[in-house]
Design a protein around this motif. Sequence first.
Motif, PDB file in Angstrom:
ATOM      1  N   ILE A  10     -10.641 -33.272  91.474  1.00  0.00           N
ATOM      2  CA  ILE A  10     -11.280 -32.572  90.352  1.00  0.00           C
ATOM      3  C   ILE A  10     -12.170 -31.458  90.878  1.00  0.00           C
ATOM      4  CG2 ILE A  10     -12.934 -32.816  88.463  1.00  0.00           C
ATOM      5  CD1 ILE A  10     -11.770 -35.709  88.116  1.00  0.00           C
ATOM      6  N   ILE A  11     -12.915 -31.735  91.923  1.00  0.00           N
ATOM      7  CA  ILE A  11     -13.790 -30.721  92.521  1.00  0.00           C
ATOM      8  C   ILE A  11     -12.962 -29.541  93.033  1.00  0.00           C
ATOM      9  CG2 ILE A  11     -15.330 -30.255  94.484  1.00  0.00           C
ATOM     10  CD1 ILE A  11     -16.367 -33.194  94.047  1.00  0.00           C
ATOM     11  N   ARG A  12     -11.841 -29.826  93.686  1.00  0.00           N
ATOM     12  CA  ARG A  12     -10.961 -28.744  94.161  1.00  0.00           C
ATOM     13  C   ARG A  12     -10.453 -27.895  92.998  1.00  0.00           C
ATOM     14  NH1 ARG A  12      -9.292 -32.730  97.668  1.00  0.00           N
ATOM     15  NH2 ARG A  12      -7.510 -33.309  96.370  1.00  0.00           N
ATOM     16  N   ALA A  51      -8.568 -30.322  85.193  1.00  0.00           N
ATOM     17  CA  ALA A  51      -9.684 -31.080  85.764  1.00  0.00           C
ATOM     18  C   ALA A  51     -10.261 -32.033  84.723  1.00  0.00           C
ATOM     19  CB  ALA A  51     -10.763 -30.124  86.280  1.00  0.00           C
ATOM     20  N   LYS A  52     -10.444 -31.546  83.510  1.00  0.00           N
ATOM     21  CA  LYS A  52     -10.991 -32.373  82.436  1.00  0.00           C
ATOM     22  C   LYS A  52     -10.072 -33.545  82.131  1.00  0.00           C
ATOM     23  CE  LYS A  52     -10.181 -31.314  78.359  1.00  0.00           C
ATOM     24  NZ  LYS A  52      -9.962 -30.615  77.106  1.00  0.00           N
ATOM     25  N   ASN A  53      -8.780 -33.285  82.004  1.00  0.00           N
ATOM     26  CA  ASN A  53      -7.838 -34.359  81.694  1.00  0.00           C
ATOM     27  C   ASN A  53      -7.802 -35.411  82.796  1.00  0.00           C
ATOM     28  OD1 ASN A  53      -7.188 -33.203  79.258  1.00  0.00           O
ATOM     29  ND2 ASN A  53      -5.323 -32.245  80.002  1.00  0.00           N
ATOM     30  N   THR A  54      -7.857 -34.972  84.044  1.00  0.00           N
ATOM     31  CA  THR A  54      -7.879 -35.908  85.161  1.00  0.00           C
ATOM     32  C   THR A  54      -9.129 -36.780  85.099  1.00  0.00           C
ATOM     33  OG1 THR A  54      -6.607 -34.400  86.545  1.00  0.00           O
ATOM     34  CG2 THR A  54      -7.857 -36.115  87.687  1.00  0.00           C
ATOM     35  N   LEU A  55     -10.268 -36.181  84.800  1.00  0.00           N
ATOM     36  CA  LEU A  55     -11.515 -36.932  84.714  1.00  0.00           C
ATOM     37  C   LEU A  55     -11.479 -37.944  83.576  1.00  0.00           C
ATOM     38  CD1 LEU A  55     -14.386 -37.292  85.834  1.00  0.00           C
ATOM     39  CD2 LEU A  55     -15.131 -35.582  84.181  1.00  0.00           C
ATOM     40  N   ILE A  60     -10.737 -43.655  81.774  1.00  0.00           N
ATOM     41  CA  ILE A  60     -10.005 -44.672  81.019  1.00  0.00           C
ATOM     42  C   ILE A  60      -9.399 -45.702  81.968  1.00  0.00           C
ATOM     43  CG2 ILE A  60      -7.962 -45.081  79.576  1.00  0.00           C
ATOM     44  CD1 ILE A  60      -8.622 -42.299  78.270  1.00  0.00           C
ATOM     45  N   ASP A  61      -8.776 -45.244  83.039  1.00  0.00           N
ATOM     46  CA  ASP A  61      -8.104 -46.153  83.969  1.00  0.00           C
ATOM     47  C   ASP A  61      -9.058 -47.052  84.737  1.00  0.00           C
ATOM     48  OD1 ASP A  61      -5.672 -45.123  83.231  1.00  0.00           O
ATOM     49  OD2 ASP A  61      -5.493 -43.808  84.971  1.00  0.00           O
ATOM     50  N   TYR A  89     -12.142 -35.217  73.769  1.00  0.00           N
ATOM     51  CA  TYR A  89     -12.194 -34.140  74.730  1.00  0.00           C
ATOM     52  C   TYR A  89     -10.847 -33.839  75.374  1.00  0.00           C
ATOM     53  CZ  TYR A  89     -17.146 -34.708  74.120  1.00  0.00           C
ATOM     54  OH  TYR A  89     -18.387 -34.799  73.561  1.00  0.00           O
ATOM     55  N   LEU A  90      -9.808 -34.584  75.009  1.00  0.00           N
ATOM     56  CA  LEU A  90      -8.480 -34.332  75.568  1.00  0.00           C
ATOM     57  C   LEU A  90      -7.847 -33.110  74.929  1.00  0.00           C
ATOM     58  CD1 LEU A  90      -6.998 -37.912  75.832  1.00  0.00           C
ATOM     59  CD2 LEU A  90      -7.747 -36.446  77.694  1.00  0.00           C
TER      60      LEU A  90
END
Length: 90
Positions: A10-12, A51-55, A60-61, A89-90
């Motif tokens: 996410i940072i990358r 990045a947002k979706n990954t976070l 959730i996971d 936010y998705l």
Amino acid sequence: MSTHTTHPEIIRRLKRAHGHLQSVIKMLEDGRGCLETTQQLHAVERAITNAKNTLVHDHIDHCFDERFFEKGAVEARVLMEEFKAITKYL
């Protein structure tokens, strides 16, 4: 607050978006073409969205799923409300 294995990714992505955004600003300052500038701005938008979706999926996971099965019915309802809140936010 916890750190998960996806945080470096996410940072990358956010650093990449930051670089693209700096390029877009420079392009606008230099009077570059709208099409080219818009393409770069789209890249910024996609990088931030990814990045947002990954976070959110990471939350959730790892956070939501683990805590949901560890808690009782009252806590499960609170976690369900948290789940509903974060999915907007998705």
